[in-house]
Write a protein that holds these residues in place. Structure first.
Motif, short mmCIF file in Angstrom:
data_model
loop_
_atom_site.label_atom_id
_atom_site.label_comp_id
_atom_site.label_asym_id
_atom_site.label_seq_id
_atom_site.Cartn_x
_atom_site.Cartn_y
_atom_site.Cartn_z
N TRP A 147 -5.98 12.23 -1.23
CA TRP A 147 -7.27 11.83 -0.66
C TRP A 147 -8.27 11.47 -1.75
N THR A 148 -8.22 12.17 -2.88
CA THR A 148 -9.12 11.82 -3.99
C THR A 148 -8.83 10.40 -4.46
N LEU A 149 -7.56 10.07 -4.64
CA LEU A 149 -7.19 8.71 -5.07
C LEU A 149 -7.55 7.67 -4.01
N TYR A 150 -7.35 8.00 -2.74
CA TYR A 150 -7.69 7.08 -1.65
C TYR A 150 -9.20 6.84 -1.62
N GLY A 151 -9.97 7.90 -1.76
CA GLY A 151 -11.43 7.77 -1.79
C GLY A 151 -11.91 6.94 -2.96
N LEU A 152 -11.28 7.14 -4.13
CA LEU A 152 -11.63 6.32 -5.30
C LEU A 152 -11.33 4.85 -5.05
N ILE A 159 -15.07 10.87 0.82
CA ILE A 159 -13.64 11.22 0.78
C ILE A 159 -13.28 11.76 -0.60
N THR A 160 -13.80 11.15 -1.65
CA THR A 160 -13.42 11.52 -3.03
C THR A 160 -13.92 12.91 -3.42
N VAL A 161 -15.23 13.11 -3.36
CA VAL A 161 -15.86 14.31 -3.93
C VAL A 161 -15.34 15.62 -3.33
N PRO A 162 -15.25 15.77 -2.00
CA PRO A 162 -14.84 17.07 -1.47
C PRO A 162 -13.37 17.41 -1.71
#
Length: 193
Positions: A147-152, A159-162
């Protein structure tokens, strides 16, 4: 793995309930965010996640010897979801709804990722990781990293930060599994004389 363990042992011993509950609330919140944003990936993943977490909750409730506290926590979750739905559909105007919901989802995700650490003091005091779920730790690391990569990729800070705390808490739990290896949990039996 936790679901299989509950079904095989017909017990919820050594299985935490709070991660199931917070993950379900998290999935339901992100499902709303995905619907509002029109993001098929967020919708699909969180619809499946909410269905699975609800199944885990039902199985946990079925095998739990103390049903009342579990039911009270589920009812609290439902109250939060209904209140949140009412807030976002009635009180928040359409222009800021996505921003408010994104912030709400971010806070809930951080809460979800921090919930398994509630047993941190217990693990350190007992020098045992018996109350932590290794499969949940692996899954959390994979999910939060994805999810971090998807948010980026989408440039979506909600999506990224949490999801970054999910990576950090997973690494802390891996360290605990390394520090207090499961074989240390086995009781020693006296040698026959």
């Amino acid at each position: 793995s936790d679901l299989r363990q509950m079904l095989v042992t017909k017990s919820v011993e050594n299985i935490q309930f709070l991660p199931f509950l917070t993950t379900d609330a998290n999935n339901l919140s992100w499902l709303g965010y995905g619907c509002l944003k029109g993001d098929g990936t967020v919708i699909t993943v969180n619809a499946i996640g909410a269905a699975l977490q609800t199944l885990y909750i039902l199985v946990y409730l079925y095998y739990s010897p103390a049903k009342r506290p579990v039911l009270l926590q589920v009812l609290l979750l439902l109250a939060v979801v209904v209140t949140g739905y009412g807030y976002f559909t009635i009180l928040v105007d359409t222009g800021t709804r996505l921003t408010h919901l994104g912030l709400f989802c971010s806070i809930f995700t951080i809460t979800m990722y921090l919930s398994p650490l509630t047993d941190l003091a217990k693990v350190i005091r007992s020098k045992s990781t018996r109350c932590l779920s290794f499969p949940l730790t692996v899954t959390t690391l994979v999910a939060s990293s994805s999810w971090t990569l998807y948010g980026l990729q989408l440039h979506d800070l909600y999506i990224t930060v949490p999801n970054v705390p999910g990576i950090i808490t997973s690494l802390v739990r891996f360290w605990l599994f390394q520090r207090y290896r499961p074989e240390q949990d086995k009781p020693y039996s006296p040698l026959p004389a």
